[in-house]
Design an enzyme around this catalytic site. Sequence first.
Site, short mmCIF file in Angstrom:
data_model
loop_
_atom_site.label_atom_id
_atom_site.label_comp_id
_atom_site.label_asym_id
_atom_site.label_seq_id
_atom_site.Cartn_x
_atom_site.Cartn_y
_atom_site.Cartn_z
N GLN A 93 66.16 15.82 32.09
CA GLN A 93 65.81 15.44 32.65
C GLN A 93 65.35 13.57 32.31
O GLN A 93 63.76 13.76 31.41
CB GLN A 93 65.71 15.35 34.10
CG GLN A 93 64.21 15.96 34.21
CD GLN A 93 64.21 16.63 35.56
OE1 GLN A 93 63.73 16.72 36.61
NE2 GLN A 93 65.16 18.31 35.68
N GLU A 163 67.80 11.69 36.73
CA GLU A 163 67.30 12.17 38.03
C GLU A 163 66.55 11.22 38.92
O GLU A 163 65.68 9.97 38.33
CB GLU A 163 65.99 13.05 38.39
CG GLU A 163 65.15 13.59 39.49
CD GLU A 163 64.13 14.12 39.23
OE1 GLU A 163 63.78 14.38 40.65
OE2 GLU A 163 64.57 15.17 38.07
N HIS A 190 62.32 1.76 29.44
CA HIS A 190 63.66 1.02 30.05
C HIS A 190 65.06 2.60 29.72
O HIS A 190 63.83 3.17 28.83
CB HIS A 190 64.47 -0.11 29.29
CG HIS A 190 64.23 -0.08 27.73
ND1 HIS A 190 63.77 -0.23 26.86
CD2 HIS A 190 65.46 1.33 26.62
CE1 HIS A 190 64.37 -0.01 25.38
NE2 HIS A 190 65.04 0.85 25.94
#
Length: 411
Positions: A93, A163, A190
């Site tokens: 994640q 997430e 980014h």
Amino acid sequence: FAIPKRSTTIISKQFQMFRTLILSSIVLGKVSSFGTLLSSKHLQTFGTTALNVNLLVGGTTHSTERSNFTKLLATDDSSSSHDIVPGKPTWQQSMLRIADPQKSIPFYTDVMGMTVIDTLDFPQWTFKIFFLTTLPEGETYDLTPGTQEAHDYMWSIEGTALELTYNYGTEEESFKGYHPGNEEKDGFGHIAFNTDDVYAACEKLEAAGVSFKKKPDEGRMKGLAFAYDPDGYWVEIVKRKCSPGTIPNFFNFSQTMLRVKDAGKSISFYEALGMKVIFAKKFDDFSLYFLANTSDVDLSSMSDEEKGEMIGSRFGPVLELTHNHGTENDDDFKYYNGNEEGRQGFGHIGFLVDDVYAACDSIREMGYGFKKEPDGGSMKGLAFAYDPDGYAVEIIKRGGIDFGDKKGNIE
């Protein structure tokens, strides 16, 4: 006082790193003799070892030299498996804070083609988490986010999720917004999505009301773009390297970019978490390193061009580490990690492991510390380690734990 059980492993690890430093320095022409090497500043820390190796991969040496050097390292009698954190760590994640899920969720699902695969709602702590990923085109997801079945899926996925963390009330006008990064000394850069046609993708985004930091034909680097998400985070739009239609999805989640002070230290840290540098590119002022959990690819026989094509043809994301040359020599230099007061936006990346406690015992030996130990705080059995730049790295048990969330659905 007792000798640590893993002391022999540590010694072996140091020997490996020293050996690699010698070989890489000679091949790169950084030293002319062992005597020069022994007096060099590189021996002040073994953290530069991986940097030397990867500068070779992305540098200007001939491909034959790169291939021979890689094979030389690969023929070492000892296995590198002891350097990997136990429990098969996999990148699972990347977390961003969002102000308004009613804006962010439609952006990432309706516009960028992601699917909400799970949620964790914590009314007792006034926040809710949304997990999204790019599923293969045509795949049906029939689980209800927020249920135990969705939790079981989420905490056993092979890929990487985005997430999005929502703190109750931030959608109100009184909230001034999150810090999207990309100001002076910001570490987070980014996220990115790949697509077959960047120009067509940007037309689609513009039609959906998305604004841009950079359109494809603006600036010096043509053919790529940076859009803004609803919170102002930069979303890079990158052209795939494979033939159009190879990946049926219009977009696929393809990278998270972090700036690092010392590439060698950071690469070593993430290699210990099971990642590999699968492509590296060096420019005059900075270098880019693309890492992924890839165990079934023989990189030693691949050219730089082939590695670049592999990066651009992946369905799953890579972790991009950007090193601005010279920062490693400035003792006072430090990137903001996204969790400082007034600069909160990016939160962390996370890894699944089989055993959080065993993994943290190994991570602890690296010496970068913990934001939260496995038994710290109110949520037991998960941890947040620090990487060399102070980014938070969540360590989560594969299969999940009882998070204490309110079970329900996305509404």
